[in-house]
Design an enzyme around this catalytic site. Structure first.
Site, PDB file in Angstrom:
ATOM      1  CG  ASP A   1     -53.016 -41.532  15.002  1.00 13.57           C
ATOM      2  OD1 ASP A   1     -52.915 -41.280  16.432  1.00 13.57           O
ATOM      3  OD2 ASP A   1     -52.091 -42.570  14.655  1.00 13.57           O
TER       4      ASP A   1
ATOM      5  CE  LYS B   1     -58.307 -40.776  19.814  1.00 18.85           C
ATOM      6  NZ  LYS B   1     -57.655 -40.992  18.770  1.00 18.85           N
TER       7      LYS B   1
ATOM      8  N   GLY C   1     -51.249 -40.061  21.256  1.00 16.33           N
ATOM      9  CA  GLY C   1     -50.534 -38.897  20.642  1.00 16.33           C
ATOM     10  C   GLY C   1     -51.377 -38.019  20.043  1.00 16.33           C
ATOM     11  CG  HIS C   2     -54.653 -37.357  22.041  1.00 22.42           C
ATOM     12  ND1 HIS C   2     -55.532 -37.610  22.856  1.00 22.42           N
ATOM     13  CD2 HIS C   2     -54.531 -38.474  21.326  1.00 22.42           C
ATOM     14  CE1 HIS C   2     -55.965 -38.706  23.079  1.00 22.42           C
ATOM     15  NE2 HIS C   2     -55.362 -39.472  21.988  1.00 22.42           N
TER      16      HIS C   2
ATOM     17  CD  GLN D   1     -54.810 -45.672  23.078  1.00 27.76           C
ATOM     18  OE1 GLN D   1     -55.201 -45.699  24.181  1.00 27.76           O
ATOM     19  NE2 GLN D   1     -53.414 -44.810  23.121  1.00 27.76           N
TER      20      GLN D   1
ATOM     21  N   GLY E   1     -43.499 -41.313  15.206  1.00 26.80           N
ATOM     22  CA  GLY E   1     -43.155 -40.673  13.724  1.00 26.80           C
ATOM     23  C   GLY E   1     -43.293 -41.659  12.706  1.00 26.80           C
ATOM     24  NE  ARG E   2     -45.109 -47.153  14.633  1.00 28.31           N
ATOM     25  CZ  ARG E   2     -45.963 -48.029  15.500  1.00 28.31           C
ATOM     26  NH1 ARG E   2     -45.589 -49.250  15.143  1.00 28.31           N
ATOM     27  NH2 ARG E   2     -46.784 -47.849  16.296  1.00 28.31           N
TER      28      ARG E   2
HETATM   29  P1  GDP Z   1     -55.610 -38.090  17.683  1.00 30.11           P
HETATM   30  O1  GDP Z   1     -54.477 -39.015  18.231  1.00 30.11           O
HETATM   31  O2  GDP Z   1     -56.705 -38.527  17.454  1.00 30.11           O
HETATM   32  O3  GDP Z   1     -55.723 -36.846  18.257  1.00 30.11           O
HETATM   33  O4  GDP Z   1     -54.965 -37.489  16.213  1.00 30.11           O
HETATM   34  P2  GDP Z   1     -53.558 -37.440  15.853  1.00 30.11           P
HETATM   35  O5  GDP Z   1     -53.051 -35.931  16.648  1.00 30.11           O
HETATM   36  O6  GDP Z   1     -52.366 -38.175  16.351  1.00 30.11           O
HETATM   37  O7  GDP Z   1     -53.439 -37.231  14.447  1.00 30.11           O
HETATM   38  C1  GDP Z   1     -54.328 -36.301  13.646  1.00 30.11           C
HETATM   39  C2  GDP Z   1     -53.460 -35.281  12.824  1.00 30.11           C
HETATM   40  O8  GDP Z   1     -54.315 -34.929  11.804  1.00 30.11           O
HETATM   41  C3  GDP Z   1     -52.619 -34.388  13.553  1.00 30.11           C
HETATM   42  O9  GDP Z   1     -51.427 -33.860  12.968  1.00 30.11           O
HETATM   43  C4  GDP Z   1     -53.540 -33.147  13.515  1.00 30.11           C
HETATM   44  O10 GDP Z   1     -52.924 -32.015  13.504  1.00 30.11           O
HETATM   45  C5  GDP Z   1     -54.094 -33.231  12.099  1.00 30.11           C
HETATM   46  N1  GDP Z   1     -55.753 -32.944  11.817  1.00 30.11           N
HETATM   47  C6  GDP Z   1     -56.583 -32.836  12.538  1.00 30.11           C
HETATM   48  N2  GDP Z   1     -57.857 -32.554  12.059  1.00 30.11           N
HETATM   49  C7  GDP Z   1     -57.292 -32.170  10.635  1.00 30.11           C
HETATM   50  C8  GDP Z   1     -58.184 -31.863   9.607  1.00 30.11           C
HETATM   51  O11 GDP Z   1     -59.362 -31.552   9.685  1.00 30.11           O
HETATM   52  N3  GDP Z   1     -57.263 -31.558   8.396  1.00 30.11           N
HETATM   53  C9  GDP Z   1     -56.070 -31.899   8.315  1.00 30.11           C
HETATM   54  N4  GDP Z   1     -55.388 -31.636   7.347  1.00 30.11           N
HETATM   55  N5  GDP Z   1     -55.361 -32.348   9.558  1.00 30.11           N
HETATM   56  C10 GDP Z   1     -56.049 -32.484  10.751  1.00 30.11           C
HETATM   57  P1  IMO Z   2     -54.079 -41.986  19.711  1.00 28.30           P
HETATM   58  O1  IMO Z   2     -54.769 -41.631  21.121  1.00 28.30           O
HETATM   59  C1  IMO Z   2     -52.843 -44.730  16.599  1.00 28.30           C
HETATM   60  C2  IMO Z   2     -51.562 -48.832  18.073  1.00 28.30           C
HETATM   61  C3  IMO Z   2     -49.888 -49.280  17.921  1.00 28.30           C
HETATM   62  C4  IMO Z   2     -50.203 -50.633  17.539  1.00 28.30           C
HETATM   63  C5  IMO Z   2     -51.345 -51.156  18.804  1.00 28.30           C
HETATM   64  C6  IMO Z   2     -50.729 -51.588  19.945  1.00 28.30           C
HETATM   65  O2  IMO Z   2     -53.102 -40.975  19.270  1.00 28.30           O
HETATM   66  O3  IMO Z   2     -55.126 -42.226  18.772  1.00 28.30           O
HETATM   67  P2  IMO Z   2     -49.829 -50.391  22.173  1.00 28.30           P
HETATM   68  O4  IMO Z   2     -48.357 -49.641  22.236  1.00 28.30           O
HETATM   69  O5  IMO Z   2     -50.842 -49.515  22.568  1.00 28.30           O
HETATM   70  O6  IMO Z   2     -49.384 -51.675  22.719  1.00 28.30           O
HETATM   71  O7  IMO Z   2     -49.855 -50.657  20.547  1.00 28.30           O
HETATM   72  O8  IMO Z   2     -52.070 -49.808  18.926  1.00 28.30           O
HETATM   73  N1  IMO Z   2     -51.672 -47.618  19.037  1.00 28.30           N
HETATM   74  C7  IMO Z   2     -52.188 -46.401  18.325  1.00 28.30           C
HETATM   75  N2  IMO Z   2     -52.453 -46.246  17.039  1.00 28.30           N
HETATM   76  N3  IMO Z   2     -53.193 -44.055  17.569  1.00 28.30           N
HETATM   77  C8  IMO Z   2     -53.089 -44.292  18.948  1.00 28.30           C
HETATM   78  O9  IMO Z   2     -53.284 -43.639  19.997  1.00 28.30           O
HETATM   79  C9  IMO Z   2     -52.501 -45.538  19.215  1.00 28.30           C
HETATM   80  N4  IMO Z   2     -52.272 -46.001  20.386  1.00 28.30           N
HETATM   81  C10 IMO Z   2     -51.810 -47.325  20.165  1.00 28.30           C
HETATM   82  O10 IMO Z   2     -49.672 -48.599  16.754  1.00 28.30           O
HETATM   83  O11 IMO Z   2     -50.737 -51.004  16.270  1.00 28.30           O
HETATM   84 MG    MG Z   3     -52.911 -39.866  17.770  1.00 32.50          MG
END
Ligand code: GDP
Ligand code: IMO
Ligand code: MG
Length: 436
Positions: A18, A21, A45-46, A232, A310-311
């Site tokens: 998260d 990426k 979840g991207h 991840q 959603g956690r």
């Molecule tokens: P990923 O799994 O690495 O693609 O990241 P996620 O999408 O799960 O979580 C990143 C969250 O931060 C998402 O809600 C993005 O919309 C948000 N986000 C990404 N870059 C920024 C930033 O520079 N500032 C803010 N405020 N939000 C960001």
């Molecule tokens: P993105 O690509 C954040 C975490 C889970 C748990 C551990 C194992 O969005 O960055 P799993 O379901 O893979 O067996 O869970 O890894 N986890 C993530 N945490 N972002 C993710 O993906 C994750 N994918 C798995 O919360 O701690």
């Molecule tokens: Mg994510």
């Protein structure tokens, strides 16, 4: 090297996932021809925000949002066809073209309904303190079956309906016996229902399925530029992460070569993505975790709630010991530091530069999760800033304390910061071109 001339590039998270990426892939992919998901599955979840519209992608690479890009889901991934097809349908409903621009590996492993069930049952049966806090997407059980081989199914198996049905019946009989004996689960799973469902999925998937290794090599030979999208984060990597609180695949850059089927030398640039602070969702040691007001502020300001589950995400100070471990393994040529906007309003910012363990200070991450649970972070304190930076579009627009903070992270991770995130929007990105 200019940011639009990175060569084949891997975008990889340096924390516990998260990091942002999705946003970075979206920002860079217009300069690429091919986007590749190489590991993980629907646990990812991207998020991409385009003109205020939010897209959350789980199975598909974020490149799918750009029609000119060919998106590949390669053999290192695990595919839940229901999630993938649902995602394709929902993108099409929103006017995004998904057709010849998507190809799915015939070698990728399939997540089956009993994998999700096994994931849940295993978590429920564990003592509360030893739960991993998985995403419940069946990832661990699917990769376990892959490694065990005998019980695994790949995408190509869907196109031999008779043997798929036959073998599925055997595997389900085994799973039923296992679930009954270990989890006292008496309700048997119905193999023929799953077979019917998956063979229908097969028809829908067929147009997308191919040997993505051959295709990727053909595209590279034609001079197409490839962006590998990590899922991840490196600290969740099965080998290099904070085991056992990790996922079941190789999230690191090495996983891209292996998961996509290209030589190691293919990858010319590595963009290491970090958040300007740290988050973790799920269980496991988190030395810099902030359980009080500052952590709550990061969560609320940064919208730190899981994209997949959603956690609420646990939040903490930037851990430069852990991120330097990731840098060592991935060899970043560039860093992207996200959520710099979220830090505004802190008088001081702390960065963990060492761990105190048993009276000694270490600057490397211990293998033992009990040790990591016990370390006491050693912090350096840097000045914060009050200004809202979400409108900044150039490095020069940032307050000097923010620039100082970025310099500090760059020094600690041994790579230049070339991208800065100042908000979730596609345009809320600062690109720092190297002088000369
Ligand atoms: P990923 O799994 O690495 O693609 O990241 P996620 O999408 O799960 O979580 C990143 C969250 O931060 C998402 O809600 C993005 O919309 C948000 N986000 C990404 N870059 C920024 C930033 O520079 N500032 C803010 N405020 N939000 C960001
Ligand atoms: P993105 O690509 C954040 C975490 C889970 C748990 C551990 C194992 O969005 O960055 P799993 O379901 O893979 O067996 O869970 O890894 N986890 C993530 N945490 N972002 C993710 O993906 C994750 N994918 C798995 O919360 O701690
Ligand atoms: Mg994510």
């Amino acid at each position: 090297m200019s940011l639009i001339d990175l060569g084949h590039t891997c975008v990889v998270g340096f924390q516990w996932g998260d990091e942002g990426k999705g946003k970075i892939v979206d920002a860079l992919v217009e300069h690429f021809d091919v986007a590749v998901r190489y590991a993980g599955g629907a646990n990812a979840g991207h998020t991409v925000v385009v003109n205020g519209e939010k897209f959350a992608l789980h199975q598909l690479p974020c490149g799918i949002l750009r029609e000119t890009v060919t998106s590949l889901i390669t053999c290192g991934t695990v595919i839940d066809p229901a999630v993938l097809l649902g995602e394709i349908a929902s993108l099409r409903e929103r006017g995004i073209a998904v057709g010849d621009n998507l190809r799915v590996s015939d070698r990728a492993h399939l997540v089956l309904p009993y994998h999700r069930q096994q994931d849940l049952l295993t978590e429920r049966a564990a003592r509360p303190g030893s739960r991993l806090g998985t995403t419940a997407r069946g990832i661990g059980p699917c990769y376990a079956d892959k490694a065990a081989r005998r019980w695994a199914f790949r995408v190509c198996d869907l196109f031999r309906p008779d043997s798929f049905r036959e073998r599925l019946a055997e595997v389900v009989a085994h799973k039923n016996a296992y679930f009954a004996a270990v989890f006292d689960q008496r309700e048997p799973i119905d193999a023929s229902m799953i077979a019917d469902e998956y063979l229908q999925f097969a028809d829908q998937l067929r147009p997308f399925v191919c040997d993505t290794i051959v295709l990727l090599h053909e595209l590279i030979a034609k001079g197409k530029r490839v962006l590998f999208e990590g899922a991840q984060g490196s600290l969740l990597d099965i080998d290099h992460g904070t085991f056992p609180y990790v996922t079941s695949s190789n999230a690191v850059t090495g996983g891209a070569a292996c998961g996509a089927g290209v030589p190691l030398s293919t990858i010319q640039s590595v963009v290491g993505v970090v958040k300007a602070y740290a988050t973790r969702v799920g269980a496991g040691p988190f030395p810099t975790e902030l359980t009080g007001a500052v952590g709550d502020t990061f969560r609320e300001r940064g919208g730190e709630y899981g994209t997949t589950t959603g956690r609420p995400r646990r939040c903490g100070w930037f851990d430069a010991v852990a991120a330097a471990h990731s840098a060592r393994i991935n060899g970043p040529t560039h860093l992207a530091v996200m959520h710099v906007d979220t830090l505004a309003g802190q008088k001081e910012l702390k960065v963990c530069v060492g761990y105190r363990l048993g009276g000694a200070i270490t600057t490397t991450i211990p293998a033992d999760s009990y040790d990591l649970q016990e370390v006491e972070p050693v912090y350096e304190t840097l000045p914060g800033w009050d200004e809202d930076v979400s409108g900044c579009r150039r490095l020069g627009d940032l307050p000097s304390a923010a620039k100082g903070y970025l310099d500090f992270l760059s020094q600690r991770l041994g790579a230049p910061v070339r991208i800065v995130g100042v908000g979730p929007g596609r345009d809320q990105t600062i690109f720092i071109e190297k002088e000369g």
